[in-house]
Design an enzyme around this catalytic site. Structure first.
Site, mmCIF file in Angstrom:
data_model
loop_
_atom_site.group_PDB
_atom_site.id
_atom_site.type_symbol
_atom_site.label_atom_id
_atom_site.label_comp_id
_atom_site.label_asym_id
_atom_site.label_seq_id
_atom_site.Cartn_x
_atom_site.Cartn_y
_atom_site.Cartn_z
ATOM 1 N N CYS B 77 49.725 78.610 40.575
ATOM 2 C CA CYS B 77 49.051 79.899 40.773
ATOM 3 C C CYS B 77 48.879 80.628 39.433
ATOM 4 C CB CYS B 77 49.801 80.732 41.805
ATOM 5 S SG CYS B 77 48.821 82.098 42.467
ATOM 6 N N HIS B 179 49.363 76.990 46.300
ATOM 7 C CA HIS B 179 50.818 76.945 46.371
ATOM 8 C C HIS B 179 51.260 75.701 47.139
ATOM 9 C CE1 HIS B 179 51.877 80.934 44.786
ATOM 10 N NE2 HIS B 179 50.685 81.289 45.247
ATOM 11 N N GLU B 181 54.130 74.637 47.535
ATOM 12 C CA GLU B 181 55.382 74.939 48.253
ATOM 13 C C GLU B 181 55.132 75.680 49.560
ATOM 14 O OE1 GLU B 181 54.161 76.591 45.748
ATOM 15 O OE2 GLU B 181 54.762 78.700 45.762
#
Lengths: 251, 197
Positions: B77, B179, B181
């Site tokens: 990001c 992202h 994650e």
């Protein structure tokens, strides 16, 4: 193409999901982490946890919950309910929340939006607005729709955007709990007059309602609670139906 | 495997740490130059505003360290954006690893055609890197108002108003605008690929 989002909302009290969740296959029907994992597997795009507890330990219990959700769940989630300071938000984000939503505290102290955005960025600040139609005018309400304010929905929404909020979660108190569809006219107006994403909330009863809120209400995301908790609508089936209707979704 | 997440006070690093733990590894949070230099894999996260994040990097001299790392580095990001030449956000000079300037999404007419920030799941396409080894085009989670245009270092692209870089790579440096994650099982596979580099 950016997909439309489906967001189940979990009400939390003292670290547990409140009664009314009817998942037979849950080992522990009150465990928000387990419920979150199930929704994530079913294809939910995001989750919202709304804390309705009012105890002194609230802050710690909520931070613990956020930590455990972040540990297990690999989709984004928002936490709301009684958040009223920069410090509150800091604790929740540090523990792994992706976004926070503020509601009454923003109405009482609009500068809070600016302060949060300056410290944490627009992307994690959601402002929730509850409104009810009174004499032909959408009026912002507090305390779950019980207390009217002097603010008008569209003016307040624009102010919220100008102050830097990343998203608006709009709940129509006239539609909430009716299972009669979302407030699509107001939603479409918000979506046209503002340039930040709008999450529709209140009124979901059937799959058709979701189709309508994306098409007519121009919503970017739709939030619902009971239709998912009581398994009246399965998220996987819903997304297939949306896809069949030409609405972009993540399948 | 020694995995370090660069800790410079920018954003939510807890979820990256948890995502790595779900893959069976432990990651250390660190701002220590030696510890970062000695890691086998380095993750460079970032959420927030570009100029204040760059300021924090300079204060801890991480701006000198990061471009000289030789092990696989993954910027996520804002981390990815800071690895570019410049950003329109706060007119910030970046680390200059990726040869591209970060721009702000521009509202299109009629109003509401593209909302800013872009928040949600968008599909990444034209995947060209070991980072996506064995993976098909799929949806990832993004939250951002600024983007890197397409360039020679683009290894995945996304469409929002126009096509832009969803991921970049130059040598041992990787960056994702999205992202991983927070991108479900698909994102976990991308992280797994990174750890396998």
């Amino acid at each position: 193409m950016l997909a439309k989002r489906i967001i189940p909302c979990l009400d939390i009290k003292d670290g547990r999901t409140v009664k009314g969740v009817n998942f037979v296959d849950l080992r522990d029907a009150g465990d928000p982490v387990e419920l979150a994992e199930i929704y994530s597997q079913e294809g939910a795009d995001e989750l919202v946890f709304l804390d309705i507890s009012a105890t002194e330990q609230k802050r710690k219990t909520l931070a613990d919950l956020v930590y455990h959700v972040a540990e297990k769940v690999s989709i984004p989630f928002t936490v709301g309910g009684g958040i009223s300071s920069v410090e509150d938000v800091d604790i929740l984000l540090q523990n792994g929340a992706d976004k926070v939503s503020i509601n009454s505290s923003a109405v009482k102290n609009p500068q809070l939006i600016n302060d949060l955005v300056a410290k944490f960025g627009s992307q994690c600040i959601v402002v929730a607005i509850d409104a009810k139609m009174i004499e032909g005018e959408w009026i912002v309400h507090l305390v779950g729709g019980k207390v009217p304010t002097e603010r008008k929905l569209f003016e307040w929404a624009k102010e919220v955007e100008q102050r830097g909020a990343g998203e608006i979660l709009f709940t129509s108190m006239d539609h909430d709990g009716t299972k009669d569809g979302f407030a699509n006219t107001a939603l479409a107006q918000l979506s046209t007059e503002l340039n930040i994403p709008i999450i529709a909330s209140g009124g979901a009863g059937t799959m058709r309602h979701f189709i309508d809120t994306f098409k007519e209400g121009k919503a970017d995301a739709a939030l619902a609670a009971s239709v998912f908790h009581f398994k009246e609508i399965n998220i996987k089936d819903l997304k297939e139906e949306l896809n069949n209707q030409g609405i972009p979704v993540r399948i | 495997m020694k995995i370090v997440i660069i800790n410079y006070g920018a954003g939510n690093i807890q979820s990256i740490r948890f995502a790595i733990r779900r893959l069976g590894y432990d990651a250390v949070l660190s701002s220590d130059v030696d510890e970062i230099r000695n890691a086998e894999k380095v993750i460079f996260p970032g959420v927030g505003e570009a100029s204040s994040a760059m300021k924090k990097l300079r204060e801890s001299q991480l701006d000198q360290l990061i471009p000289n790392l030789t092990q696989p580095v993954l910027g996520i990001c804002l981390g990815m954006q800071l690895m570019c030449n410049r950003s329109e956000e706060g007119n910030t000079n970046g680390l200059g690893i990726f040869d591209v300037d970060v721009k702000r999404f521009v509202p299109q007419s009629p109003k509401g055609t593209i909302k800013i920030p872009q928040i949600g799941w968008n599909k990444i396409e034209h995947l060209e890197s070991d980072l996506f080894k064995g993976l098909q085009e799929d949806y990832v989670y993004l939250v951002h108002s600024f983007y890197a245009p397409l360039c020679k270092e683009t290894i995945a692209q996304c469409t929002y108003g126009s096509d832009y870089s969803a991921a970049l790579q130059k040598d041992n440096f990787y960056g994702t605008q999205f992202h991983p994650e927070k991108s479900g099982d698909y994102g976990a596979n991308i992280l797994r690929n990174f750890l396998a580099l």
